[in-house]
Design an enzyme around this catalytic site. Structure first.
Site, PDB file in Angstrom:
ATOM      1  CG  HIS A  58      -5.546  -2.431   0.457  1.00  0.00           C
ATOM      2  ND1 HIS A  58      -4.517  -2.566  -0.681  1.00  0.00           N
ATOM      3  CD2 HIS A  58      -5.066  -1.847   1.437  1.00  0.00           C
ATOM      4  CE1 HIS A  58      -3.622  -1.499  -0.267  1.00  0.00           C
ATOM      5  NE2 HIS A  58      -3.906  -1.279   1.143  1.00  0.00           N
ATOM      6  CB  SER A 116      -0.923  -0.120   1.325  1.00  0.00           C
ATOM      7  OG  SER A 116      -1.883   1.019   1.025  1.00  0.00           O
ATOM      8  CD  GLU A 149      -5.337  -4.322  -3.962  1.00  0.00           C
ATOM      9  OE1 GLU A 149      -5.304  -3.703  -2.727  1.00  0.00           O
ATOM     10  OE2 GLU A 149      -3.897  -4.573  -4.451  1.00  0.00           O
TER      11      GLU A 149
END
Length: 316
Positions: A282, A46, A176
């Protein structure tokens, strides 16, 4: 114009400077931990992956790492000077600090800073290769292309072969944006006033905010493609697919393509494990990286089953 005294130690990229200093420490001391100072792999997920991509474009970070892994983040999170100035002005306004007296920033409380950041999230800047003004949504106070620490955008740096000697592994998860759609308290990551269950009209509206001038076209295209694969997909599912591509997958592909022009050692992955609460969302790959799919957040993200443990222990 905002100015601070030389003694303040302020840079547009203090965060990057901290990371570079940490990398210098690692290179100096890694042998004490059994490592090789000439074979350091830098990896992140990330914002961490975005940091890795940005560090690849920093001249002062050259030679401090030799291989990279980027999970769910790429080389598209940097501001121009003008964009950064505009956001800084908005931040100052939110905390009622005059640009002529920026030293008052040191007196802000954490609550004031967080409030100003949330206001900054709703500001727009040009993100991506099409230079369309889009709302920041989730990422604010980003690295700045200042001409010294960060001479150019990370993606431009890759295209020019500035990191051509660095092998790269990068990729993202299949779904995600499910993490941000469904995680309680993810303020700033969802469109303002978005209903819990979207209609087609809602989908077009939020797409128009994130992809100006193409909202209806994007909504129609994704509805067609997603429902061919899953006829029962909701408009929330379609929106998640759009944002998963816009924020993560497409920037990842652009970075892989840019680096592959200079180095064959580019390895692209797509993470599909979807047994956790939010599917292949995610961060669902992180528990497998650190070996804890059955504990705490790892169980939440992976489902914590014996199959997850089996995936973790597959021979490499």
């Amino acid at each position: 114009t905002t100015t601070t005294s030389p003694s303040s130690g302020v840079s547009a990229n203090n965060g990057l400077l901290d990371q570079i200093e940490a990398l210098r420490w690692v290179q100096k001391h890694i042998e004490s931990f059994g490592g090789d100072p000439n074979d350091i792999t830098l990896f992140g997920e990330s914002a961490g992956a975005m940091s890795v991509a940005t560090l690849m474009a920093c001249p002062s970070a050259k030679g401090l790492f030799h291989k990279v892994i980027l999970q769910s983040g790429a080389a598209d999170q940097a501001l121009t000077r003008d964009e950064a100035t505009e956001i800084a002005q908005g931040f100052l306004k939110a905390v009622d600090v005059s640009p002529s007296n920026p030293e008052k920033l040191w007196q802000l409380t954490p609550a004031q800073i967080v409030k100003a950041q949330r206001i900054s999230l709703q500001m727009s800047y040009n993100r991506g290769v099409f230079s369309q003004p889009v709302i920041q949504t989730g990422m604010t106070l980003l690295p700045v292309i200042d001409g010294t620490i960060l001479p150019q955008s990370p993606l431009s740096s890759l295209k020019q072969g500035e990191s051509k000697h660095i092998p790269m592994m990068l990729g993202c998860t299949r779904e995600e944006w499910n993490f941000f759609m469904k995680l309680p308290g993810a303020e700033g990551m969802l469109p303002a006033n978005a209903p819990k269950e979207m209609s087609k009209h809602d989908l077009i509206k939020v797409c128009e905010a994130t992809v100006p001038g193409m909202g209806e076209r994007v909504a129609n295209h994704y509805e067609k493609v997603i429902r061919e694969a899953n006829p029962s997909a909701s408009y929330n599912d379609i929106y998640s697919a759009i944002e998963s591509d816009r924020i993560f997958r497409i920037p990842t592909l652009r970075q892989a393509e840019a680096q592959s022009q200079h180095n064959e050692a580019v390895y692209l992955f797509h993470f599909d494990w979807d047994k956790g609460m939010f599917g292949a969302c995610h961060a669902s790959d992180i528990p497998f990286v650190f070996g804890n799919p059955q504990e705490g957040a790892g169980q939440f993200l992976t489902g914590g089953s014996e199959k997850a443990q089996k995936l973790l222990t597959l021979p490499h």
